[in-house]
Design an enzyme around this catalytic site. Structure first.
Site, short mmCIF file in Angstrom:
data_model
loop_
_atom_site.label_atom_id
_atom_site.label_comp_id
_atom_site.label_asym_id
_atom_site.label_seq_id
_atom_site.Cartn_x
_atom_site.Cartn_y
_atom_site.Cartn_z
N PHE A 27 12.38 -0.21 0.65
CA PHE A 27 12.67 1.21 0.40
C PHE A 27 12.90 1.96 1.71
O PHE A 27 14.00 2.46 1.98
CB PHE A 27 11.50 1.77 -0.43
CG PHE A 27 11.30 3.24 -0.38
CD1 PHE A 27 12.36 4.13 -0.56
CD2 PHE A 27 10.02 3.77 -0.16
CE1 PHE A 27 12.16 5.50 -0.53
CE2 PHE A 27 9.82 5.14 -0.13
CZ PHE A 27 10.88 6.00 -0.30
N ASP A 70 9.91 -15.03 6.91
CA ASP A 70 8.60 -14.56 6.46
C ASP A 70 7.77 -14.20 7.70
O ASP A 70 7.57 -15.06 8.57
CB ASP A 70 7.93 -15.70 5.66
CG ASP A 70 6.63 -15.29 5.01
OD1 ASP A 70 5.97 -14.35 5.51
OD2 ASP A 70 6.26 -15.94 4.02
N GLN A 117 2.84 -6.15 2.97
CA GLN A 117 2.35 -6.12 1.59
C GLN A 117 1.90 -4.67 1.42
O GLN A 117 0.87 -4.27 1.98
CB GLN A 117 1.21 -7.12 1.45
CG GLN A 117 0.77 -7.40 0.03
CD GLN A 117 0.35 -6.18 -0.76
OE1 GLN A 117 1.05 -5.78 -1.70
NE2 GLN A 117 -0.75 -5.56 -0.37
N TYR A 127 -5.70 -2.82 1.61
CA TYR A 127 -4.40 -2.46 2.22
C TYR A 127 -4.58 -1.57 3.46
O TYR A 127 -4.04 -1.86 4.53
CB TYR A 127 -3.52 -1.76 1.17
CG TYR A 127 -2.30 -1.08 1.74
CD1 TYR A 127 -1.27 -1.81 2.32
CD2 TYR A 127 -2.18 0.32 1.70
CE1 TYR A 127 -0.15 -1.18 2.85
CE2 TYR A 127 -1.07 0.95 2.21
CZ TYR A 127 -0.06 0.21 2.79
OH TYR A 127 1.05 0.84 3.32
N VAL A 161 4.04 7.68 -7.52
CA VAL A 161 4.00 8.65 -8.60
C VAL A 161 5.33 9.37 -8.80
O VAL A 161 5.80 9.56 -9.93
CB VAL A 161 2.81 9.64 -8.45
CG1 VAL A 161 2.97 10.56 -7.27
CG2 VAL A 161 2.61 10.44 -9.70
N ARG A 212 -8.77 7.36 -12.40
CA ARG A 212 -8.88 5.96 -11.97
C ARG A 212 -9.95 5.83 -10.90
O ARG A 212 -9.98 6.63 -9.96
CB ARG A 212 -7.52 5.48 -11.45
CG ARG A 212 -6.56 5.26 -12.61
CD ARG A 212 -5.26 4.70 -12.17
NE ARG A 212 -4.53 5.64 -11.33
CZ ARG A 212 -3.25 5.51 -11.03
NH1 ARG A 212 -2.55 4.50 -11.49
NH2 ARG A 212 -2.65 6.39 -10.26
#
Ligand SMILES: NC(=O)c1ccc[n+]([C@@H]2O[C@H](COP(=O)([O-])OP(=O)(O)OC[C@H]3O[C@@H](n4cnc5c(N)ncnc54)[C@H](O)[C@@H]3O)[C@@H](O)[C@H]2O)c1
Length: 324
Positions: free
Chosen positions: A11, A55, A80, A145, A188, A270
């Protein structure tokens, strides 16, 4: 200048690639296409960009690409980047984000290339009372993360001290815009744009009053270019708007684009979601001369226009993303 972008099929990376090419740089992309897509690179490849399908977890593949292309600067975005995946598979997350960054730094050291590393402000600071949050606040990530990205940043600093690698890190807020995959860290807006196009209603978890610092992708690309233009920059730079918007603010801002009922459906909060996240961008403004310029309403218009055009199988993103 010869520039390499890891994660260039993703992105944010693909917008950076397009803008660097517009600026006349010789460009290569290193990506394994785990979340990135070739379609994001169509115009870049037509413009002569070199592609390394590699990679970052594999040092041999990274050093081969860097030795072959000999970039002066490497923008490191390959990661990631999914918070939920990092919780279910922290090993994969660490191998990609920590080991991957070490491999990029090692290759940069051998090739005498500078590194502009991309990290996260949204996921590093955790639940702090100091909002907007400056770079000096202690990192207390709430998920693997944020932890792996923080660890990678520390390696970036270490390679400067130990080996003299010229490197700086951009800590992004919640980035949105054309080409965003709804499964990403700041999904979102992408999710709501998709639901809006499907004439479905948005789901809001908890009160909807939790806030984030939503920054348009064209603005973060401009932030990365500001770092390129300041080769003396070292350490971490928050790249956001410095403004908080709630989830309900996003729903309201999107409502004028809806063709049907866009009233939110509320669901349980959440667990582990932080209440407020917003970056203090004073350092980037004062030392790089950079500020975010795209207002939320304008950025959402661009994003909606892209989502609609995508339905018609046209990728209008290069025209819609403001050149930095
Ligand atoms: N999107 C956000 O709001 C946001 C916020 C803060 C920081 N970031 C950071 O920005 C960067 C780009 O994120 P994005 O939102 O564009 O995500 P993305 O998933 O679209 O892009 C990541 C890219 O990295 C590639 N990649 C993943 N693992 C790889 C590997 N092992 N080897 C080579 N390539 C690999 C993917 O194929 C993809 O093209 C990441 O470093 C992310 O942590 C994103």
């Amino acid at each position: 200048m010869k520039v390499m972008v890891t994660g260039g099929a993703g992105f944010i990376g693909s917008h950076l690639v397009d803008t660097l090419l517009q600026r006349g740089h010789a460009l290569s992309v290193l990506d394994d296409f785990s979340t990135g897509i070739v379609a994001n690179l169509h115009s870049a490849l037509r413009s002569g960009a070199t592609l390394f399908r590699a990679d970052v977890r594999e040092s041999v593949e990274v050093s081969h690409a860097v030795r072959t292309f000999e970039p002066a600067v490497i923008f490191h975005l390959a990661a990631q980047a999914n918070v939920r995946t990092s919780v279910t598979d922290p090993g994969l997350d660490a191998r990609t984000n920590v080991l991957g960054t070490i491999n990029v730094l090692e290759a940069a050291r051998a090739a005498d290339a500078a590194v502009i590393n991309v990290s996260t402000g949204g996921a590093i600071y955790g639940d702090t009372d100091i909002v907007p949050t400056p770079e000096t606040v202690e990192a207390l990530p709430a998920a693997p993360y944020g932890q792996s990205k923080y660890c990678a940043e520390r390696y970036v600093g270490l390679y400067g001290r130990l080996h003299g690698v010229r490197a700086a890190t951009a800590r992004f807020a919640n980035v949105y815009g054309p080409r965003q995959d709804p499964r990403g860290e700041a999904g979102v807006i992408a999710i709501y744009c998709g639901l809006l196009e499907d004439r479905k209603r948005p789901v809001v978890y908890g009160t909807g009053r939790q806030t984030r610092d939503y920054v348009y992708v064209g603005d973060v690309v401009a932030g990365l270019l500001a770092l390129l233009d300041h080769p003396e920059a070292r350490g971490e730079y928050n790249i956001g708007t410095g403004r908080e918007s709630s989830v309900l603010d996003i729903v309201e801002a999107l409502r004028p684009h809806a063709r049907g009922d866009f009233a939110p459906d509320f669901a349980d909060a959440r667990p582990g979601e932080i209440e407020r996240s917003c970056l203090d961008v004073t350092r980037a403004r004062e030392t790089l001369g950079w500020t975010a310029e795209v207002e939320l309403t304008k950025g959402l218009e661009h994003t909606m226009a892209w989502a609609r055009a995508k339905r018609g199988s046209v990728d209008p993103a290069p025209e819609l993303a403001p050149a930095a």
